[in-house]
Each structure stands twice: as C-alpha cells, then as structure tokens.
Design an enzyme around this catalytic site. Sequence first.
Site, short mmCIF file in Angstrom:
data_model
loop_
_atom_site.label_atom_id
_atom_site.label_comp_id
_atom_site.label_asym_id
_atom_site.label_seq_id
_atom_site.Cartn_x
_atom_site.Cartn_y
_atom_site.Cartn_z
N ASP A 170 -16.34 -13.49 -15.96
CA ASP A 170 -16.75 -12.20 -15.43
C ASP A 170 -17.75 -12.47 -14.30
O ASP A 170 -17.35 -12.83 -13.20
CB ASP A 170 -17.35 -11.39 -16.58
CG ASP A 170 -17.65 -9.95 -16.25
OD1 ASP A 170 -16.77 -9.28 -15.68
OD2 ASP A 170 -18.76 -9.50 -16.56
N GLU B 89 -11.86 -21.37 -21.57
CA GLU B 89 -12.70 -20.17 -21.56
C GLU B 89 -11.84 -18.93 -21.73
O GLU B 89 -10.70 -18.89 -21.28
CB GLU B 89 -13.47 -20.13 -20.23
CG GLU B 89 -14.38 -18.95 -20.05
CD GLU B 89 -15.55 -18.89 -21.03
OE1 GLU B 89 -15.31 -18.77 -22.25
OE2 GLU B 89 -16.70 -18.93 -20.58
N ASP B 90 -12.39 -17.93 -22.40
CA ASP B 90 -11.64 -16.70 -22.60
C ASP B 90 -11.64 -15.81 -21.37
O ASP B 90 -10.60 -15.32 -20.94
CB ASP B 90 -12.16 -15.93 -23.82
CG ASP B 90 -13.64 -15.59 -23.76
OD1 ASP B 90 -14.36 -16.09 -22.87
OD2 ASP B 90 -14.11 -14.82 -24.62
#
Length: 182
Positions: free
Chosen positions: A110, A106-107
């Site tokens: 949040d 995953e980047d």
Amino acid sequence: MDFNSTEQWKKGIRRIIITEEQIRAEIKKAGEFINSVYDGSPILLVSILKGSFIFMADICREVKVPCEIEFMAAKSYFEGTESSGHVEITMDLKHDISKYHVIIIEDIIDTGRTLNEIIKILRIRGPRSLRVITLLDKPERRVVELKTDYSLFTIPDYFVIGYGLDYGEFYRNLPYIAEYAE
C-alpha cells in the site's frame, strides 16, 4: 470488532474484486517465475505475517526448486483501515540469510512503508539476492519509492479483505479478495 451473526459479518463484504480462480491462475504463474529464476540455488521464502500466510502456502506448493520458509511479522495498521505510518517488527527471522536468495512473499503493498523497512533490515543481513513478490499492489497509495519483482494483481485504492487480508482480524478466511464495506 464484534459480530453477532454471520449475516452481520457478510455485510462487511461490498463486492468480490478478484476471484478464487483468478488467484489460483496467477499463483501458478508466480511459481513458474520463481522456478525459472532459481534452479538449485538455496532460496528462502519469507512470509510477512499475518496477511501473507495463505499466499505463502499456495506459492510454496508451486515452487519446484529446493526452498526453505521463514516468517516475519510487522504491523502498521493497528486495528484501522489506514496505515499509521509507524512500522513495528513484531517477529524477526531465525535464519542467517547470508547464504540464501531471499524472496519476500507479501500480501499487499500500500504505502510501502512496512515493506521498505523490512527490505532495509534484510539487506543489511547480506542475502545472496533479495526479491519481492506481492499478491496485491496499490501503486497510487505509495509514499516511498518501492518496486516489486513480481506483482500478481494491481488494484485501485480499495480497502480489501480476504485470502489472508483482514479487517480487525476478521475475513482472512475468504477464498477471494473483496472490497470491504465500511
């Protein structure tokens, strides 16, 4: 978003918060982590598109054990800088994951909503194991309980761009992570 010049585009970059060199060093460590955990076991690296495609490519080059790759796409931002709270899976896996150790690449995490939904979907499919490696983690923004197995960087509540992360589909090509100047 429409840019009339490169100078206008550059104005969207407030400041670099993680350099290209820092990213490279941490990716090497993440590759070592994967190599130490999986030795000969079938692993499937799952990139969550679009933001993690660059991260996935670099992680994959550091993995020295047999692996396959696959892609999923989900979105919750819909052209803004705030998560909508709605998660839409726009592209699903083609593999039967029940014979694999799955590692979600995953980047950024949040609020955690998007990844939480993806994890629920993949757990139902019965992988041998399921882990999460994220480039960036913003724990202060979390609205769901979610822990990663490996985070390269923990960052404050900035809207960030670069290294695959975008604003309105722009800035993915930056080789570093920058704070977006709204």
